[in-house]
Design a protein around this motif. Structure first.
Motif, PDB file in Angstrom:
ATOM      1  N   PHE A 361       0.921  -1.133  -0.193  1.00 46.47           N
ATOM      2  CA  PHE A 361      -0.170  -0.086   0.295  1.00 46.47           C
ATOM      3  C   PHE A 361       0.967   1.325   0.050  1.00 46.47           C
ATOM      4  CE2 PHE A 361      -2.326   3.004   2.205  1.00 46.47           C
ATOM      5  CZ  PHE A 361      -3.567   3.439   1.434  1.00 46.47           C
ATOM      6  N   MET A 372      -6.768  -5.145  -3.277  1.00 51.71           N
ATOM      7  CA  MET A 372      -7.815  -5.109  -2.166  1.00 51.71           C
ATOM      8  C   MET A 372      -9.215  -5.075  -2.492  1.00 51.71           C
ATOM      9  SD  MET A 372      -8.442  -2.399   1.015  1.00 51.71           S
ATOM     10  CE  MET A 372      -9.557  -1.471   0.022  1.00 51.71           C
ATOM     11  N   LEU A 376     -11.683  -8.036  -1.698  1.00 50.65           N
ATOM     12  CA  LEU A 376     -13.050  -8.156  -1.114  1.00 50.65           C
ATOM     13  C   LEU A 376     -13.992  -8.472  -1.906  1.00 50.65           C
ATOM     14  CD1 LEU A 376     -12.694  -4.367   0.517  1.00 50.65           C
ATOM     15  CD2 LEU A 376     -12.701  -6.410   1.567  1.00 50.65           C
ATOM     16  N   GLY A 380     -16.818 -11.183  -0.946  1.00 48.03           N
ATOM     17  CA  GLY A 380     -18.383 -10.909  -1.053  1.00 48.03           C
ATOM     18  C   GLY A 380     -18.744  -9.573  -0.291  1.00 48.03           C
ATOM     19  N   ILE A 381     -17.853  -8.582  -0.241  1.00 45.99           N
ATOM     20  CA  ILE A 381     -18.263  -7.412   0.431  1.00 45.99           C
ATOM     21  C   ILE A 381     -19.093  -6.358  -0.446  1.00 45.99           C
ATOM     22  CG2 ILE A 381     -17.264  -5.295   1.676  1.00 45.99           C
ATOM     23  CD1 ILE A 381     -16.713  -7.941   3.250  1.00 45.99           C
ATOM     24  N   LEU A 383     -20.655  -3.443  -2.899  1.00 42.14           N
ATOM     25  CA  LEU A 383     -19.940  -2.450  -3.707  1.00 42.14           C
ATOM     26  C   LEU A 383     -19.110  -3.406  -4.926  1.00 42.14           C
ATOM     27  CD1 LEU A 383     -20.726   0.122  -3.804  1.00 42.14           C
ATOM     28  CD2 LEU A 383     -18.325   0.852  -2.998  1.00 42.14           C
ATOM     29  N   LEU A 417     -13.113 -14.975   4.955  1.00 39.38           N
ATOM     30  CA  LEU A 417     -12.604 -13.331   5.505  1.00 39.38           C
ATOM     31  C   LEU A 417     -11.335 -13.369   5.910  1.00 39.38           C
ATOM     32  CD1 LEU A 417     -15.545 -11.628   6.663  1.00 39.38           C
ATOM     33  CD2 LEU A 417     -13.884 -10.885   4.999  1.00 39.38           C
ATOM     34  N   LEU A 421      -8.171 -11.185   4.690  1.00 36.54           N
ATOM     35  CA  LEU A 421      -7.847 -10.072   5.297  1.00 36.54           C
ATOM     36  C   LEU A 421      -6.279 -10.340   5.727  1.00 36.54           C
ATOM     37  CD1 LEU A 421     -10.756  -9.527   7.871  1.00 36.54           C
ATOM     38  CD2 LEU A 421     -10.064  -8.306   6.222  1.00 36.54           C
ATOM     39  N   VAL A 424      -4.624  -8.552   2.887  1.00 37.21           N
ATOM     40  CA  VAL A 424      -4.927  -7.127   2.982  1.00 37.21           C
ATOM     41  C   VAL A 424      -4.061  -6.566   3.901  1.00 37.21           C
ATOM     42  CG1 VAL A 424      -6.805  -5.478   3.651  1.00 37.21           C
ATOM     43  CG2 VAL A 424      -7.507  -7.207   2.275  1.00 37.21           C
ATOM     44  N   VAL A 425      -4.111  -7.341   5.298  1.00 32.12           N
ATOM     45  CA  VAL A 425      -3.487  -6.780   6.245  1.00 32.12           C
ATOM     46  C   VAL A 425      -1.959  -6.640   6.095  1.00 32.12           C
ATOM     47  CG1 VAL A 425      -2.296  -7.327   8.864  1.00 32.12           C
ATOM     48  CG2 VAL A 425      -5.008  -7.187   8.310  1.00 32.12           C
ATOM     49  N   PHE A 428      -1.124  -3.711   4.114  1.00 33.89           N
ATOM     50  CA  PHE A 428      -1.202  -2.252   4.745  1.00 33.89           C
ATOM     51  C   PHE A 428      -0.189  -2.386   6.075  1.00 33.89           C
ATOM     52  CE2 PHE A 428      -5.210  -2.005   2.657  1.00 33.89           C
ATOM     53  CZ  PHE A 428      -5.424  -0.786   2.482  1.00 33.89           C
TER      54      PHE A 428
ATOM     55  N   PHE B 132     -26.229  -3.329   2.469  1.00 28.84           N
ATOM     56  CA  PHE B 132     -25.135  -2.664   1.992  1.00 28.84           C
ATOM     57  C   PHE B 132     -24.546  -1.606   3.044  1.00 28.84           C
ATOM     58  CE2 PHE B 132     -23.863   0.858  -0.908  1.00 28.84           C
ATOM     59  CZ  PHE B 132     -23.303   0.188  -1.808  1.00 28.84           C
ATOM     60  N   GLU B 135     -22.612  -3.386   5.566  1.00 30.68           N
ATOM     61  CA  GLU B 135     -21.175  -3.599   5.285  1.00 30.68           C
ATOM     62  C   GLU B 135     -20.222  -2.688   5.158  1.00 30.68           C
ATOM     63  OE1 GLU B 135     -20.345  -7.157   5.109  1.00 30.68           O
ATOM     64  OE2 GLU B 135     -21.852  -6.948   6.223  1.00 30.68           O
ATOM     65  N   PHE B 142     -12.533  -1.358   9.904  1.00 32.50           N
ATOM     66  CA  PHE B 142     -11.332  -2.430   9.842  1.00 32.50           C
ATOM     67  C   PHE B 142     -10.074  -1.582   9.550  1.00 32.50           C
ATOM     68  CE2 PHE B 142      -8.821  -5.130   7.496  1.00 32.50           C
ATOM     69  CZ  PHE B 142      -8.210  -6.140   8.226  1.00 32.50           C
ATOM     70  N   ILE B 147      -4.693   0.002  10.880  1.00 37.48           N
ATOM     71  CA  ILE B 147      -3.547   0.898  10.577  1.00 37.48           C
ATOM     72  C   ILE B 147      -3.088   1.709  11.522  1.00 37.48           C
ATOM     73  CG2 ILE B 147      -2.801   2.716   8.840  1.00 37.48           C
ATOM     74  CD1 ILE B 147      -4.666   1.472   6.783  1.00 37.48           C
ATOM     75  N   ILE B 154      -3.910  -5.643  14.660  1.00 32.13           N
ATOM     76  CA  ILE B 154      -4.085  -6.481  13.526  1.00 32.13           C
ATOM     77  C   ILE B 154      -4.972  -7.493  14.354  1.00 32.13           C
ATOM     78  CG2 ILE B 154      -3.249  -8.350  11.875  1.00 32.13           C
ATOM     79  CD1 ILE B 154      -2.328  -5.396  11.335  1.00 32.13           C
ATOM     80  N   VAL B 158      -8.946  -7.886  12.915  1.00 30.77           N
ATOM     81  CA  VAL B 158      -9.587  -9.107  12.227  1.00 30.77           C
ATOM     82  C   VAL B 158     -10.484  -9.738  13.119  1.00 30.77           C
ATOM     83  CG1 VAL B 158      -8.690 -11.464  11.695  1.00 30.77           C
ATOM     84  CG2 VAL B 158      -7.534  -9.541  11.337  1.00 30.77           C
ATOM     85  N   LEU B 162     -14.210 -10.338  11.687  1.00 25.85           N
ATOM     86  CA  LEU B 162     -14.910 -11.687  11.480  1.00 25.85           C
ATOM     87  C   LEU B 162     -16.203 -11.644  12.344  1.00 25.85           C
ATOM     88  CD1 LEU B 162     -11.769 -14.175  11.738  1.00 25.85           C
ATOM     89  CD2 LEU B 162     -13.079 -13.774   9.723  1.00 25.85           C
ATOM     90  N   GLN B 165     -18.737  -9.880  10.481  1.00 25.11           N
ATOM     91  CA  GLN B 165     -19.308 -10.419   9.359  1.00 25.11           C
ATOM     92  C   GLN B 165     -19.749 -11.763   9.472  1.00 25.11           C
ATOM     93  OE1 GLN B 165     -18.376  -8.728   6.798  1.00 25.11           O
ATOM     94  NE2 GLN B 165     -19.118  -9.895   5.311  1.00 25.11           N
TER      95      GLN B 165
END
Lengths: 477, 516
Positions: A361, A372, A376, A380-381, A383, A417, A421, A424-425, A428, B132, B135, B142, B147, B154, B158, B162, B165
């Motif tokens: 990143f 990312m 995602l 299945g997130i 958008l 996930l 993740l 993704v982590v 970052f 929508f 989420e 997250f 960050i 972390i 996570v 989880l 989600q």
């Protein structure tokens, strides 16, 4: 054959012409640029062919293939994915092997095989298409010939695909012995009519066909090859295997089994349902403990084919539409994901371990953003296209009342996930010290173009899926 | 149109903050502050009594194939919660003014997008759209934790993702189930809230679907067995993240219970109510008990949230007017008081570089103003009359009493525990002897004083004159009670205690809070 037959076959003929042209060009004068241009020209011509004749009424051309809207849709998808793979590969192959013109040739041949599969109407066409595809794939996998892993992947696939083809061929023979014809409609009609009292020959034949299809889709327990080959094969080839080969097989799955009423044929339903269940569970569990990004994507692909089967097994008209939508969304996502892996790859090896992506990143924010978005989408997130695909699959499944599969889908995709993740982590996290970043100039224009297009498509389909749903609704009527 | 603005301004502000980061280092925070101020001012226009059921609404088709519409609407309840969101959003921006020194643009982008998602959740009336937004607020949150969080960020991020989600996906399955049940029954496939209200279904179906929704909201709330993400997430998040988590994200769970679970599945919710109330009481006592045993100040405050939100859940499952109004006030006041406590912890951490209570003590001498503020919010948290939380907890207890006496008494014990841990915070951190030598600490700066001062005004105002909130939310709650008037009508039996004799449901005599 009449003129109308040739018209219906336009995309395939154009693709075949492109293959001949590329082959001649390589024989006469090697030039990477020229090969790329010819390849893309051929693919675009074939796509224009799809657009031109795609709305014609369905037409059966010879007993082997039927060119209907479903076939044209999948051919379009295959051609697009092939073009994306070709563009992604430009810079990659120059670095990895130097002389790489044949790669594009093989890509086109494989695409032709996939297109034949998508239009197959007959077991002979099924087998021919499958073999054209598979034989090109062995070579594509082993194409980075200086890398041990690549050659190993090619050999593994050769052996395993050979075995699965043998099963399939035996199955086809048994079906022929029972039905007396190799055309799909006659077979499905026979299956339908037989109901629960299906003859052993037909049952075994059907089982072996399922093995052949299951192998290509990497459904558990026919998934053993997936992780090694995804990891070992060069990234563009992996992208191709994960998209073109899978979507062609999904098209075939629809042709083989969609006309069968599952309530009348519980044996088939339960076979596929157990495969779906096992794929969702095993794929997701095995992905949890991987450290290689390509292996994670491999196991995730197993799980995704399980989700897709949930949509397919729901039966009814929504099932086909949901399946087609799912594979389309999946193709977009996976092309993007492996696109990032490809452009990040170094000369000697692919970007694969978590550490290759650590701090991405901060060094390449744009690439990290694309990756990312793709992850995602796989998770299945909202958008993203992947979310709508999953939503569609759950809706179709709920309409079919297969709640136990839906609950499995929901719980396993929640677990999934965790590994998405992790990547993704890593992206970052602070960058590693003394790590060789990919060269700043490593991202080619062609690769950047593909990634941009895929990201735009991903978010477009994810936020306004109406047009795609309508299109799929039209072709699956 | 105003609804679009409320969501579009944070979304655009977030993007602008990110882009402006390269231009000037101070630009993102100003952009974010201006965006949230603008949103707050726009949102204030919503705080007017409604004539129809909805103050404002927007309803356009989105995905026709599934009957999904872009349907946003606001009633008094949503308006109150959106004002809280905008207010706390501004506070969150202000309290990250100096705390965030890396990648400010991306930070404020995430912060504003979480807020946009929360506003969407509070105003969505299409179940698909609701999911929508549900989420959408999760992903930036997250990142806020992962960050800019503290040491163990972390893991916490996570875990948070989880938990929420899994709940979210179960809710998605339940939403789709409801969609199909409704479509089969009526032939109209729609995700519209108003259409789905009163869908007839078999009791087992209703129970399963309700559980799908309930789990998602219970995780967010958080209710007792699914609360374990909360202490980690709150502790590791940056101050602004904790403020938003405690002040707003938890409230989306309560809002979901109020708006969706009980109105959509009144019968199933009634069957479940005794268990819900029991879980709520367990959360009240368990949260308080755990809070008391913490040495990390931030973790302590996090556990008090579990306890306080237990009151909200108790009230919702009691389902009568007094309890519900108490729940609304409690939601707002808990957002303010816990937000303030998290901000104070953040300020302490900036100065002391620790959150460990054992290393504090004697801070009052050096920072009397901050000590005073901490005392005030600790008192609010323990439910001192005159401050907002008292109104909420008191109303909840008298509302729940006729429904179940034993549980009310047990829940009231939570208040006793609250006074112990609240005073413990003040005593350990600010009073007594300094436990280690430290250099001079600056007291509240002007910026910090303004932030806390604004929160003090809000909590005192709600404590002395909560009537405007009642006026706004009463019609909404009345309507909800009518659509699902079932829960408190019969005596509730649970195995914990003999059946309580139920008094007549509905408004208690001498309904003092409703005088106009």
């Amino acid at each position: 054959m009449q003129t109308a037959d040739f018209t219906a076959l336009t995309p395939l003929l154009l693709l075949a012409a492109a293959i001949a042209a590329v082959m001649l060009q390589i024989a006469l004068k090697r030039s990477h640029i020229l090969t790329i241009v010819l390849t893309l020209a051929g693919l675009i011509a074939a796509m224009l062919g799809v657009l031109a004749v795609g709305d014609m009424p369905a037409r059966q051309v010879t007993p082997l293939v039927t060119m209907d809207r479903l076939a044209f849709f999948f051919i379009g998808l295959i051609l697009t994915a092939t073009a994306a793979t070709a563009l992604l590969g430009c810079r990659y192959w120059e670095h990895a092997v130097g002389q790489c013109e044949e790669y594009y040739l093989l890509l086109l041949v494989a695409a032709l095989g996939a297109c034949v599969l998508a239009a197959a109407h007959h077991f002979a066409a099924f087998f021919i298409g499958l073999e054209i595809l598979s034989i090109s794939l062995f070579t594509l996998m082993a194409f980075a010939r200086r890398r041990m892993a690549s050659v190993e992947a090619g050999l593994k696939y050769l052996v395993l695909a050979g075995i699965s083809s043998a099963f399939l061929l035996f199955g086809i023979a048994l079906i022929y012995a029972d039905v007396g014809s190799l055309a799909f409609p006659i077979w499905t009609a026979r299956l339908q009519a037989a109901g629960e009292t299906v003859s052993p020959l037909l049952l075994i034949g059907m089982g072996m066909t399922v093995i052949g299809v299951g192998f290509k889709l990497a459904l558990v327990p026919f998934h053993m090859w997936t992780a090694d080959i995804y990891q070992g094969a060069p990234a563009p080839t992996t992208a191709f295997v994960a998209t073109v080969s899978k979507s062609a097989m999904v098209a075939l799955l629809l042709r083989l089994f969609a006309p069968v009423d599952f309530t009348a044929e519980p044996a088939l339903f339960w076979t596929l349902a157990i495969l779906a269940f096992a794929s969702m569970i095993v794929g997701n569990i095995l992905a949890l403990r991987q450290d290689s990004v390509k292996r994670i994507l491999a196991y995730s692909s197993i799980a995704h084919m399980g989700y897709l089967l949930v949509a397919f097994l729901s039966g009814g008209p929504a099932a086909i539409a949901a399946t087609v939508f799912y594979i389309t969304a999946y193709t977009i996502t996976v092309l993007g994901a492996f696109g990032v892996v490809t452009v990040l790859s170094r000369t000697d090896a692919d970007a694969d371990s978590m550490s290759d992506f650590q701090g991405l990143f901060f060094s390449h924010p744009w690439l990290a953003g694309v990756f990312m978005a793709m992850l995602l989408s796989l998770a299945g997130i909202p958008l993203t296209a992947g979310f709508i695909g999953k939503f569609y699959a759950i809706t179709a499944g709920a309409q079919g009342g297969i709640w136990w599969l839906i609950i499995t889908l929901v719980l396993t995709s929640a677990a999934s996930l965790f590994y998405y993740l992790r990547i993704v982590v890593a992206m970052f996290s602070p960058p590693l010290e003394n790590k060789t970043q990919p060269p700043a100039a490593g991202i080619s224009y062609s690769g950047g173009l593909v990634l941009t297009v895929m990201t735009v498509l991903l978010i477009w389909v994810g936020s306004a899926p109406g047009p795609l749903i309508d299109l799929i609704g039209r072709i699956t009527q | 149109m105003i609804l679009i603005w409320l969501i579009a301004i944070p979304v655009a502000g977030g993007l602008a903050a990110w882009l402006l980061d390269k231009w000037a280092p101070g630009a993102p925070r100003w952009t974010a502050l201006v965006a949230m101020l603008l949103n707050l001012l726009i949102g204030l226009r919503l705080l007017a009594p409604a004539e129809g059921p909805w103050l404002v609404a927007i309803d356009v088709p989105w995905i026709d194939a599934f009957g999904i519409r872009f349907h946003l609407a606001i009633d008094g309840l949503s308006a109150v919660l959106i004002t809280l969101t905008n207010g706390l959003g501004m506070i969150a921006v202000a309290c990250s003014w100096h705390e965030i020194d890396r990648r400010r643009g991306f930070f404020f982008f995430n912060l504003l997008w979480v807020l946009a998602g929360i506003i969407g959740v509070f105003s969505a009336l299409d179940l698909f759209l609701f999911y929508f937004f549900w989420e959408l607020m999760m992903v930036p949150m997250f990142f806020l934790i992962a960050i800019w969080g503290h040491e163990n960020r972390i893991y916490a991020a996570v875990k948070f993702f989880l938990f929420t989600q899994i709940g979210g996906l179960l809710m998605l399955a339940a939403i789709i189930g409801l969609y199909i049940v409704h479509g089969r029954a009526t032939g109209i496939y729609t995700f519209d809230y108003n259409a789905l209200l009163g869908t007839a279904m078999a009791p087992p179906t209703a129970m399963w679907l309700m559980l799908g929704f309930l789990i998602a909201f219970a995780v967010k709330l958080p209710a007792f067995p699914v609360h374990s993400w909360l202490p980690d997430a709150h502790t590791e998040a940056p101050t602004a993240g904790s403020v938003i988590l405690a002040g707003l994200l938890l409230k989306t769970g309560a809002y979901g219970l109020l708006r969706f679970v009980i109105p959509l599945f009144p019968e199933a919710a009634r069957t479940f109510a005794p268990f819900g109330m029991l879980l709520a009481v367990i959360a009240i006592l368990y949260g308080a008990l755990l809070a008391f045993s913490q040495t990390d100040l931030k973790r302590l405050v996090a556990y008090t949230s579990i306890s306080h939100m237990g009151f909200v859940m108790l009230a919702i499952f009691a389902w009568n007017e007094l309890a519900l109004q108490g729940a609304v006030i409690q939601i707002v006041c808990h957002g303010i008081s816990t937000g303030a406590l998290f901000i104070i912890v953040g300020m302490l951490q900036e100065r002391l570089h620790t959150r460990d209570l054992r290393r504090m003590g004697g801070l009052w001498d050096q920072m009397p103003r901050m000590g005073g503020m901490a005392l005030l919010f600790a008192l609010a948290s323990l439910g001192l009359p005159g401050l907002g939380n008292f109104v909420g907890e008191f109303l909840i207890l008298i509302g729940v009493y006729p429904v179940h006496r034993t549980l009310t008494i047990l829940a009231a014990l939570g208040l006793v525990a609250a006074s112990i841990y609240s005073l413990w915070i003040v005593q350990q951190a600010f009073h007594g002897r300094a436990r280690e030598t430290r250099h001079r600490l600056t007291d509240l700066t002007g910026r910090e004083g303004t932030i806390l001062g604004a929160l003090v005004l809000a909590i005192v105002w709600l404590g002395l004159y909560p009537q405007p909130v009642f006026t706004l939310t009463r019609p909404v709650l009345d309507r909800m009670l009518q659509t699902a008037r079932s829960a408190p009508a019969t005596p509730l039996k649970i195995t914990l205690a003999p059946a309580a004799t139920a008094r007549a449901a509905g408004p208690v005599e001498g309904d003092w809070h409703a005088d106009r």
